[in-house]
Design a protein around this motif. Structure first.
Motif, PDB file in Angstrom:
ATOM      1  N   ALA A   1       0.823  -1.206   0.000  1.00 43.20           N
ATOM      2  CA  ALA A   1       0.000   0.000   0.000  1.00 43.20           C
ATOM      3  C   ALA A   1       0.857   1.256   0.000  1.00 43.20           C
ATOM      4  CB  ALA A   1      -0.934  -0.008   1.210  1.00 43.20           C
ATOM      5  N   THR A   2       1.926   1.273   0.809  1.00 44.27           N
ATOM      6  CA  THR A   2       2.737   2.489   0.880  1.00 44.27           C
ATOM      7  C   THR A   2       3.579   2.680  -0.379  1.00 44.27           C
ATOM      8  OG1 THR A   2       3.955   3.808   2.503  1.00 44.27           O
ATOM      9  CG2 THR A   2       4.854   1.633   1.991  1.00 44.27           C
ATOM     10  N   ILE A   3       3.954   1.570  -1.050  1.00 45.75           N
ATOM     11  CA  ILE A   3       4.639   1.717  -2.337  1.00 45.75           C
ATOM     12  C   ILE A   3       3.679   2.265  -3.379  1.00 45.75           C
ATOM     13  CG2 ILE A   3       5.759   0.478  -4.228  1.00 45.75           C
ATOM     14  CD1 ILE A   3       6.878  -1.482  -2.181  1.00 45.75           C
ATOM     15  N   ALA A   4       2.477   1.693  -3.457  1.00 44.29           N
ATOM     16  CA  ALA A   4       1.498   2.162  -4.439  1.00 44.29           C
ATOM     17  C   ALA A   4       1.130   3.621  -4.207  1.00 44.29           C
ATOM     18  CB  ALA A   4       0.251   1.286  -4.382  1.00 44.29           C
ATOM     19  N   ALA A   5       1.160   4.051  -2.933  1.00 38.21           N
ATOM     20  CA  ALA A   5       0.797   5.440  -2.610  1.00 38.21           C
ATOM     21  C   ALA A   5       1.916   6.428  -2.898  1.00 38.21           C
ATOM     22  CB  ALA A   5       0.396   5.537  -1.144  1.00 38.21           C
ATOM     23  N   ALA A   6       3.136   5.938  -3.154  1.00 41.74           N
ATOM     24  CA  ALA A   6       4.297   6.824  -3.266  1.00 41.74           C
ATOM     25  C   ALA A   6       4.131   7.861  -4.363  1.00 41.74           C
ATOM     26  CB  ALA A   6       5.564   6.001  -3.497  1.00 41.74           C
ATOM     27  N   LYS A   7       3.465   7.510  -5.455  1.00 47.35           N
ATOM     28  CA  LYS A   7       3.303   8.462  -6.555  1.00 47.35           C
ATOM     29  C   LYS A   7       2.194   9.476  -6.294  1.00 47.35           C
ATOM     30  CE  LYS A   7       5.199   5.657 -10.284  1.00 47.35           C
ATOM     31  NZ  LYS A   7       5.051   5.201 -11.660  1.00 47.35           N
ATOM     32  N   TRP A   8       1.328   9.174  -5.339  1.00 46.73           N
ATOM     33  CA  TRP A   8       0.194  10.043  -5.067  1.00 46.73           C
ATOM     34  C   TRP A   8       0.433  10.966  -3.880  1.00 46.73           C
ATOM     35  CZ3 TRP A   8      -3.948   9.583  -8.398  1.00 46.73           C
ATOM     36  CH2 TRP A   8      -3.940   8.440  -9.217  1.00 46.73           C
ATOM     37  N   LEU A   9       1.225  10.535  -2.916  1.00 47.58           N
ATOM     38  CA  LEU A   9       1.382  11.293  -1.675  1.00 47.58           C
ATOM     39  C   LEU A   9       1.904  12.715  -1.872  1.00 47.58           C
ATOM     40  CD1 LEU A   9       2.734   8.542   0.758  1.00 47.58           C
ATOM     41  CD2 LEU A   9       0.510   9.681   0.828  1.00 47.58           C
ATOM     42  N   PRO A  10       2.883  12.962  -2.782  1.00 44.85           N
ATOM     43  CA  PRO A  10       3.364  14.341  -2.910  1.00 44.85           C
ATOM     44  C   PRO A  10       2.275  15.353  -3.250  1.00 44.85           C
ATOM     45  CG  PRO A  10       4.885  12.830  -3.973  1.00 44.85           C
ATOM     46  CD  PRO A  10       3.675  12.025  -3.608  1.00 44.85           C
ATOM     47  N   GLY A  11       1.235  14.936  -3.957  1.00 40.48           N
ATOM     48  CA  GLY A  11       0.147  15.849  -4.293  1.00 40.48           C
ATOM     49  C   GLY A  11      -0.954  15.897  -3.263  1.00 40.48           C
ATOM     50  N   LEU A  12      -0.855  15.048  -2.214  1.00 37.78           N
ATOM     51  CA  LEU A  12      -1.940  14.972  -1.227  1.00 37.78           C
ATOM     52  C   LEU A  12      -1.531  15.471   0.146  1.00 37.78           C
ATOM     53  CD1 LEU A  12      -3.323  11.409  -2.137  1.00 37.78           C
ATOM     54  CD2 LEU A  12      -4.262  13.635  -2.828  1.00 37.78           C
TER      55      LEU A  12
END
Length: 544
Positions: free
Chosen positions: A410-421
């Motif tokens: 989950a945290t790997i998949a979220a890595a591309k989204w977190l900077p914008g969130l």
């Protein structure tokens, strides 16, 4: 060997393995991924917003940045490789006053470039925190904070791990050859898992001894250094490798007198032809003790760190002033220390060794998982309901082990989204992982180990498949935030995750068959009801 001695060592192996097994599962699973921290960082990093300044203009970039940004004079890094996880040619970090040496939450990162008129332009940078977070999970066996007490916990777990290894070898000695060649595939699932457990353990035994012993050294290295200082250096270890102090009141040096980076690299090439530089770390460049650490790799030599070694150069004279950390040219004591790091971190012999460690790391995680499952299955008695402590151990094993798999995916998949969130990407990784991890543990206790194992395996399939799905979504709709992989390293992450999702799907289907068609009563059966007389013969062949 006497049966009583074997019984004692078997008991030691069982209980030390159970106590440390779940923590070691997290350490090995996360550790297998840290072998490829750089590809993960490249996968999680956005493409550069602007082209990097050519190396031929690096000296100009350095001088302009030092004029415009006094904070950079404390130290900066000149990056020699243009990859997705490198935000620009020149970068530096500012540490807030309240941050200590191990606290990475109060660091501000900056990058500098040159505009069309040749002026230095500074921008904040947000390097990916993914690799660092997974490495912390590995180093502190899943505990939430990277500090000395948690590393001591890891050291205790590793010591128990070494004890389990020694006792396991003693238990297997009388039948070592027979057990090694015996992998009985058939309807008796417990016997097949035990054979597979023994074979994997025997094949990977040297690897596990190396991991156990080096992990203990890493956990208690401060104490070991203090003992070395007292016994061998008479309390002077801290100053043994320091350069002579600068004179009080020394005036800042003129940065324009520094030699260009190309000259410094040429000086390094003369003393280390096989050394491939990757970065130049300038330390106090305008001070009296200015130095440049030229970091790089040498695949033919042992590196002192996972990301390579370095040679120290005087930036004003291009003179080599330190080779203590240069791969292949270290002293015998430093080579021994570097070998400990290299053996643990796979920082030798290139990609083949990294892939070997990756496979051995995953196999080690399975070894601890299967060890706990075998112990739980050995508690089952035909026709008797499993006791509460067995049900709790089964739920804890499923929740912790599969929860860590789900959380890391989950945290790997979220890595591309977190900077914008979120503003704090590191905190976003921690919240994502631990929210999924503790939810999985709660789910395992609520649903039970049988149903929970199947459901959590399918959750792991979905979350692991979300890793390449993020890249695919970025390629189809780049305006949403993620980006398509732009390199072979990033594409390898997607392909490996897809293969992992397929393997987890196979495990989920196999587990579901065991849950619905295996013997009951059992913690792995969908129904806890005792079997009827007609059912017993049909299932007896599967029992062990």
């Amino acid at each position: 060997m006497r049966a009583e001695v074997l019984r004692i060592y078997k008991s030691v192996h069982t209980w030390t393995g159970i106590v440390s097994g779940m923590a070691l599962f997290i350490a090995f699973y996360a550790g297998a991924l840290t072998v490829f921290k750089e590809p993960l960082a490249r996968w999680a990093s956005p493409p550069a917003q602007q082209a990097a300044v050519p190396l031929e203009r690096a000296q100009e970039l350095i001088l302009r940045t030092l004029q415009a940004e006094p904070a950079a004079a404390r130290g900066f890094t000149l990056h020699l490789r243009d990859t997705e996880n490198v935000p620009g040619r020149l970068s530096w970090t500012v540490r807030d006053a309240e941050a200590d040496d191990h606290d990475h939450r109060h660091l501000r990162h900056f990058v500098a470039t040159l505009d069309a008129e040749g002026r230095a332009v500074t921008q904040p940078a947000a390097p990916t925190q993914l690799g660092r977070f997974i490495d912390v999970l590995h180093r502190v066996v899943g505990l939430p904070v990277d500090n000395d007490p948690n590393r001591w916990v890891m050291g205790v777990v590793s010591a128990l791990y070494a004890l389990a290894l020694v006792s396991g070898v003693i238990v297997l000695l009388p039948s070592l050859v027979k057990d090694f060649f015996a992998l009985r595939v058939g309807p008796n699932l417990k016997r097949m898992w035990l054979d597979a457990h023994n074979v994997v353990g025997i094949v990977s035994l040297p690897f596990h001894f190396v991991m156990a012993l080096t992990a203990v050294v890493f956990a208690f290295h401060d104490g070991l250094y203090a003992l070395q200082d007292r016994l061998l250096h008479e309390g002077r270890l801290a100053t043994a490798f320091q350069r002579a102090p600068a004179a009080d009141g020394a005036a800042p040096r003129d940065a324009a007198a520094m030699r260009p980076p190309a000259e410094l690299l040429a000086a390094v090439a003369q003393v280390a032809p096989g050394f491939v530089p990757t970065a130049m770390q300038y330390q106090q460049p305008t001070g009296a003790r200015a130095a440049v650490r030229v970091w790089g790799q040498d695949e033919s030599a042992v590196a002192p760190r996972a990301h390579g070694g370095f040679v120290v150069v005087d930036p004003y004279s291009a003179r080599i002033v330190g080779r203590e950390a240069l791969p292949g040219q270290q002293s015998a004591p430093n080579t021994v220390i570097s070998s400990i790091f290299a053996l643990h971190m796979a920082s030798f012999a290139g990609d083949p060794v990294k892939w070997l460690y990756f496979v051995l790391g995953l196999a080690g995680a399975w070894l601890f998982y299967s060890g706990n499952l075998l112990w739980i299955e050995s508690r089952r008695k035909r026709g008797a309901e499993p006791p509460r402590r067995t049900r709790w151990m089964a739920a804890a094993t499923i929740g912790v082990c599969l929860g860590s798999v789900c959380g890391i995916s989950a945290t790997i998949a979220a890595a591309k989204w977190l900077p914008g969130l979120v503003d704090d990407v590191g905190a976003g990784h921690r919240w994502t992982y631990y929210a999924v991890f503790f939810a999985a543990i709660g789910w395992a206790f609520w649903r039970g180990s049988a149903r929970g194992s199947v459901q959590l395996l399918w959750a792991a399939v979905v979350l692991t498949a979300a890793i390449p799905a993020s890249s695919l979504l970025g390629a189809l709709a780049p305006g949403l935030g993620p980006w398509a992989p732009a390199s072979g390293a990033a594409l390898a992450v997607d392909l490996t995750a897809a293969a992992g999702a397929a393997l987890l799907a196979w495990m989920a289907r196999a587990t579901a068959r065991r849950v619905h068609h295996g013997p009951a009563p059992s913690v792995w059966a969908a129904s806890q009801a005792a079997p009827t007389a007609a059912q017993v013969p049909a299932t007896a062949g599967r029992e062990g």
